[in-house]
Write a protein that holds these residues in place. Structure first.
Motif, PDB file in Angstrom:
ATOM      1  N   CYS A 104      16.508 -30.124 -16.535  1.00 18.53           N
ATOM      2  CA  CYS A 104      16.333 -29.771 -15.361  1.00 18.53           C
ATOM      3  C   CYS A 104      15.167 -29.086 -14.688  1.00 18.53           C
ATOM      4  CB  CYS A 104      16.639 -30.310 -14.289  1.00 18.53           C
ATOM      5  SG  CYS A 104      17.339 -32.529 -14.533  1.00 18.53           S
ATOM      6  N   ALA A 105      13.991 -28.816 -14.510  1.00 19.59           N
ATOM      7  CA  ALA A 105      13.168 -26.916 -14.792  1.00 19.59           C
ATOM      8  C   ALA A 105      13.154 -27.522 -13.155  1.00 19.59           C
ATOM      9  CB  ALA A 105      11.892 -27.192 -14.461  1.00 19.59           C
ATOM     10  N   THR A 106      13.757 -26.593 -12.455  1.00 18.19           N
ATOM     11  CA  THR A 106      13.830 -25.381 -11.199  1.00 18.19           C
ATOM     12  C   THR A 106      12.047 -25.014 -10.526  1.00 18.19           C
ATOM     13  OG1 THR A 106      14.625 -23.774 -11.149  1.00 18.19           O
ATOM     14  CG2 THR A 106      15.785 -26.221 -10.909  1.00 18.19           C
ATOM     15  N   TYR A 107      11.901 -25.832  -9.165  1.00 16.52           N
ATOM     16  CA  TYR A 107      10.504 -24.825  -8.708  1.00 16.52           C
ATOM     17  C   TYR A 107      11.155 -23.822  -7.187  1.00 16.52           C
ATOM     18  CZ  TYR A 107       7.417 -24.195  -4.505  1.00 16.52           C
ATOM     19  OH  TYR A 107       6.045 -23.696  -3.974  1.00 16.52           O
ATOM     20  N   ALA A 108      10.312 -22.930  -7.505  1.00 10.38           N
ATOM     21  CA  ALA A 108      10.349 -21.482  -6.418  1.00 10.38           C
ATOM     22  C   ALA A 108       9.221 -21.437  -5.988  1.00 10.38           C
ATOM     23  CB  ALA A 108      11.242 -20.727  -7.403  1.00 10.38           C
ATOM     24  N   PRO A 109       9.139 -21.220  -4.705  1.00 10.04           N
ATOM     25  CA  PRO A 109       8.434 -20.586  -4.399  1.00 10.04           C
ATOM     26  C   PRO A 109       7.192 -19.238  -4.500  1.00 10.04           C
ATOM     27  CG  PRO A 109       9.896 -21.020  -2.645  1.00 10.04           C
ATOM     28  CD  PRO A 109      10.340 -20.877  -3.681  1.00 10.04           C
ATOM     29  N   SER A 110       6.458 -18.627  -4.426  1.00 12.14           N
ATOM     30  CA  SER A 110       5.643 -17.703  -5.098  1.00 12.14           C
ATOM     31  C   SER A 110       4.387 -17.508  -3.650  1.00 12.14           C
ATOM     32  CB  SER A 110       4.905 -17.473  -6.261  1.00 12.14           C
ATOM     33  OG  SER A 110       4.360 -16.177  -6.554  1.00 12.14           O
ATOM     34  N   PRO A 111       4.903 -16.779  -3.200  1.00  9.69           N
ATOM     35  CA  PRO A 111       4.001 -16.220  -1.982  1.00  9.69           C
ATOM     36  C   PRO A 111       2.642 -15.844  -2.469  1.00  9.69           C
ATOM     37  CG  PRO A 111       5.535 -15.464  -0.939  1.00  9.69           C
ATOM     38  CD  PRO A 111       5.848 -16.060  -2.276  1.00  9.69           C
ATOM     39  N   LEU A 112       0.953 -15.671  -1.412  1.00 12.97           N
ATOM     40  CA  LEU A 112      -0.001 -15.255  -1.921  1.00 12.97           C
ATOM     41  C   LEU A 112       0.108 -14.163  -0.873  1.00 12.97           C
ATOM     42  CD1 LEU A 112      -2.692 -17.783  -1.426  1.00 12.97           C
ATOM     43  CD2 LEU A 112      -1.731 -16.269  -3.628  1.00 12.97           C
ATOM     44  N   GLY A 113       0.292 -12.485  -2.355  1.00 10.10           N
ATOM     45  CA  GLY A 113      -0.142 -11.130  -1.704  1.00 10.10           C
ATOM     46  C   GLY A 113      -1.071 -10.837  -1.148  1.00 10.10           C
ATOM     47  N   ARG A 114      -0.810  -9.841  -0.158  1.00 11.46           N
ATOM     48  CA  ARG A 114      -1.763  -9.724   0.570  1.00 11.46           C
ATOM     49  C   ARG A 114      -3.412  -8.299   0.188  1.00 11.46           C
ATOM     50  NH1 ARG A 114       1.259  -7.232   6.004  1.00 11.46           N
ATOM     51  NH2 ARG A 114      -1.136  -6.975   6.572  1.00 11.46           N
ATOM     52  N   GLY A 115      -2.699  -7.725  -1.183  1.00  8.83           N
ATOM     53  CA  GLY A 115      -3.716  -7.336  -1.539  1.00  8.83           C
ATOM     54  C   GLY A 115      -4.404  -5.995  -1.351  1.00  8.83           C
ATOM     55  N   GLU A 116      -3.555  -5.151  -0.910  1.00  2.00           N
ATOM     56  CA  GLU A 116      -3.930  -3.949  -0.189  1.00  2.00           C
ATOM     57  C   GLU A 116      -3.917  -2.836  -0.994  1.00  2.00           C
ATOM     58  OE1 GLU A 116      -0.756  -3.826   2.653  1.00  2.00           O
ATOM     59  OE2 GLU A 116      -1.781  -5.015   4.038  1.00  2.00           O
ATOM     60  N   GLY A 117      -3.261  -2.921  -2.314  1.00  2.16           N
ATOM     61  CA  GLY A 117      -3.360  -1.140  -2.479  1.00  2.16           C
ATOM     62  C   GLY A 117      -2.376  -0.433  -2.126  1.00  2.16           C
ATOM     63  N   ALA A 118      -2.358   0.708  -3.538  1.00  4.14           N
ATOM     64  CA  ALA A 118      -1.149   1.455  -3.112  1.00  4.14           C
ATOM     65  C   ALA A 118      -1.494   2.818  -2.375  1.00  4.14           C
ATOM     66  CB  ALA A 118      -0.819   2.321  -4.782  1.00  4.14           C
ATOM     67  N   ALA A 119      -1.135   2.567  -1.302  1.00  2.00           N
ATOM     68  CA  ALA A 119      -1.579   3.715  -0.415  1.00  2.00           C
ATOM     69  C   ALA A 119      -1.538   4.853  -0.673  1.00  2.00           C
ATOM     70  CB  ALA A 119       0.044   3.759   0.596  1.00  2.00           C
ATOM     71  N   SER A 120      -0.655   5.716  -2.116  1.00  2.00           N
ATOM     72  CA  SER A 120      -1.040   6.578  -2.824  1.00  2.00           C
ATOM     73  C   SER A 120      -0.988   6.857  -4.102  1.00  2.00           C
ATOM     74  CB  SER A 120      -0.265   8.003  -1.887  1.00  2.00           C
ATOM     75  OG  SER A 120       0.727   7.477  -2.259  1.00  2.00           O
ATOM     76  N   VAL A 121      -1.122   7.805  -4.557  1.00  2.00           N
ATOM     77  CA  VAL A 121      -1.608   7.756  -6.459  1.00  2.00           C
ATOM     78  C   VAL A 121       0.060   8.013  -6.824  1.00  2.00           C
ATOM     79  CG1 VAL A 121      -1.504   9.002  -8.179  1.00  2.00           C
ATOM     80  CG2 VAL A 121      -3.714   9.061  -5.991  1.00  2.00           C
ATOM     81  N   ALA A 122       0.913   8.602  -5.646  1.00  2.00           N
ATOM     82  CA  ALA A 122       2.677   8.788  -5.547  1.00  2.00           C
ATOM     83  C   ALA A 122       3.457   7.474  -6.313  1.00  2.00           C
ATOM     84  CB  ALA A 122       3.302   9.421  -4.620  1.00  2.00           C
ATOM     85  N   GLN A 123       2.462   6.339  -5.482  1.00  2.00           N
ATOM     86  CA  GLN A 123       3.296   5.100  -5.790  1.00  2.00           C
ATOM     87  C   GLN A 123       3.320   4.242  -6.963  1.00  2.00           C
ATOM     88  OE1 GLN A 123       1.936   2.284  -2.347  1.00  2.00           O
ATOM     89  NE2 GLN A 123       3.022   3.937  -0.710  1.00  2.00           N
ATOM     90  N   LEU A 124       2.171   4.795  -7.862  1.00  2.79           N
ATOM     91  CA  LEU A 124       1.501   4.534  -8.953  1.00  2.79           C
ATOM     92  C   LEU A 124       2.833   4.504 -10.552  1.00  2.79           C
ATOM     93  CD1 LEU A 124      -2.164   5.057  -8.789  1.00  2.79           C
ATOM     94  CD2 LEU A 124      -1.043   3.277  -8.152  1.00  2.79           C
ATOM     95  N   VAL A 125       2.884   3.653 -11.141  1.00  2.00           N
ATOM     96  CA  VAL A 125       3.553   3.963 -12.215  1.00  2.00           C
ATOM     97  C   VAL A 125       3.082   3.613 -13.322  1.00  2.00           C
ATOM     98  CG1 VAL A 125       5.900   3.558 -10.817  1.00  2.00           C
ATOM     99  CG2 VAL A 125       5.077   2.302 -12.117  1.00  2.00           C
ATOM    100  N   ALA A 126       3.108   4.768 -14.726  1.00  2.00           N
ATOM    101  CA  ALA A 126       2.450   4.463 -15.543  1.00  2.00           C
ATOM    102  C   ALA A 126       3.519   4.893 -16.899  1.00  2.00           C
ATOM    103  CB  ALA A 126       0.874   5.383 -15.959  1.00  2.00           C
TER     104      ALA A 126
END
Length: 480
Positions: free
Chosen positions: A41-63
């Motif tokens: 049996c598969a189970t369902y889990a909700p996945s709410p939409l994000g706010r699409g604000e983007g990272a506040a600074s370059v320091a929050q980005l990873v690569a």
């Protein structure tokens, strides 16, 4: 995948009423219960939409360097604390671009479709019961139980799997091509932002240099020593610089916004760019080798090859599907007189009218279309490469000539400024010399940016091969 011990699975597998009779008559309910118990049996889990604000600074980005698809990026050290150079911008683009995230989601869908295509078709279980309307001796509840399988689906399973695998490979290669194009786009935007910032500084300096001339003209107009007709050249010079500043600022806003979106940054996040734009200097031997290896290296061409293989599998599947569809099943039954019987059934489609001829014709035409598309892409690539090489050669000659011209006008501008400050030169001549020098400076910046754009396009066209030697181009426009 939850097991059948999951509460919801157990509840679904529990029969709602006991079998009417014992013995063989209990087989149907038991078979249904066993089938439900074996299925997960598969189970369902909700996945709410994000706010699409983007990272506040370059320091929050990873690569993560391990995820970089190109060796030149995987070996580069990422350190945003001292600003971002062109390679770091490309690395952060690959890891954080919203458009690339959508491409990776599409790859997940294709992988799921390949998984679904490899699954065996489920057998069909049929169950029926008949209840006597009158009671009497020897009468009992009748039932029938059957199990059947679509043989045609089994025969075409290998073709479906081949189609799905080729489609997943095509999506994966399309993703890799999109990553390479995003790297080229990051380099272009990096160059545009730096070039526009340089033009902005150049125009700011020119506006400041023209301010004393403007004040002199305004004072002469108020004193009546100068008419508006004779002052028009001076007034227009200041207005022209002001308009160029506004136009350049709008272009800078657009390029800066595009780069923020490409990096997944919030619009207000600060972006410190350092270093010089990306440039390449391939040798003729490198270009020739890159062109020879092109069909085996460039992702979009490899994706077209995978799409063609997928279409070949679709055509094979359509040819196989022209044969009669076959279904085989077995059944057991008992009638109301308690007579037991076993049997089988075979279902076959008579190939009288359709014979899948329409689908075969469609798949054949689609294969020809993909074949021509691949040939056209290769021809277009060769033509574009020759055009870009010719453009780069022309731009290099133009740039060399402009460098010498800018140096001469820069000397003339400095001499004119000194002469005007000593009242040895009239202001119309002074403004004319400054205007010519400014136009030459802006032309050189434009040619440098155009040359970088064409060079990046050439490298993207050749598939970002490591055979291409990359080196930075120094800034060559001096501040007036």
């Amino acid at each position: 995948m939850p097991s059948a011990s999951h509460p919801r699975c157990v509840a679904a597998a529990t029969p709602r009423r006991p079998p009417v009779s014992r013995g063989v008559a209990a087989w149907p309910a038991l078979a249904v219960a066993a089938a439900l118990a074996l299925s997960g049996c598969a189970t369902y889990a909700p996945s709410p939409l994000g706010r699409g604000e983007g990272a506040a600074s370059v320091a929050q980005l990873v690569a993560p360097t391990a995820d970089m698809p190109m060796p030149t990026l995987a070996t580069h050290r990422l350190d945003p604390t001292d600003g971002l150079d062109v390679t770091e911008v490309a690395m952060l683009t690959l890891a954080n671009s919203p458009a690339l995230k959508l491409k990776r989601d599409a790859l997940g869908v294709a992988s799921a479709q390949a998984f679904a295509a490899g699954l065996l078709p489920d057998p069909q279980l049929s169950l029926g019961e008949d209840f006597p309307r009158h009671s009497g001796g020897g009468l009992t509840t009748a039932y029938s139980l059957g199990l059947s399988e679509d043989i045609t689906a089994l025969l075409t399973r290998s073709s479906r799997r081949a189609v799905a695998r080729s489609q997943a490979a095509q999506v994966n290669l399309d993703l890799l091509w999109a990553e390479w194009q995003s790297v080229a786009q990051a380099r272009l935007l990096f160059d545009q932002v730096l070039s526009l910032r340089a033009q902005q500084n150049l125009l700011d300096t020119e506006q400041a240099a023209l301010a004393p001339v403007g004040q002199y003209i305004d004072a002469a107009l108020r004193a009546g020593n100068l008419t508006y007709d004779s002052a028009s050249a001076g007034l227009n010079a200041g207005a022209d610089v002001h308009k160029r500043l506004a136009d350049n600022a709008i272009a800078l806003h657009q390029a800066d916004s595009d780069l923020h979106v490409l990096l997944g940054l919030a619009p207000t996040a600060p972006l410190d760019l350092v270093g010089v734009p990306y440039q390449i200097a391939p040798t003729p031997a490198q270009l020739q080798q890159a062109l020879i290896d092109l069909p085996a290296r460039r992702p979009d061409l490899l994706a077209l090859q995978a799409g063609y293989q997928s279409q070949e599998a679709k055509l094979r599947a359509a040819v196989r599907a022209q044969f009669p569809a076959l279904t085989i099943g077995f059944n057991t039954a008992r009638d109301t007189s308690a007579v037991y019987s076993n049997g089988f059934n075979i279902g076959i489609t008579l190939p009288l009218f359709d014979r899948n001829r329409g689908n075969i014709a469609i798949e054949q035409a689609t294969r020809q279309q993909l074949r021509d598309d691949y040939a056209a892409r290769l021809l277009g690539t060769r033509s574009d490469m020759q055009r870009l090489l010719a453009d780069l050669d022309t731009l290099q000659r133009q740039r060399t000539a402009l460098i010498a011209h800018v140096a001469q006008l820069d000397d003339a501008r400095r001499a004119a400024e000194q002469a005007w400050q000593r009242n040895l030169l009239d202001w119309p001549t002074y403004l004319a010399i400054r205007g010519n020098a400014l136009s030459a400076d802006l032309d050189l910046l434009a040619v440098q940016q155009q040359q970088a754009t064409q060079a990046i396009a050439l490298q993207a066209l050749l598939g970002n091969t490591d055979l291409v030697v990359a080196h930075p181009a120094p800034a060559e426009v001096s501040t007036p």
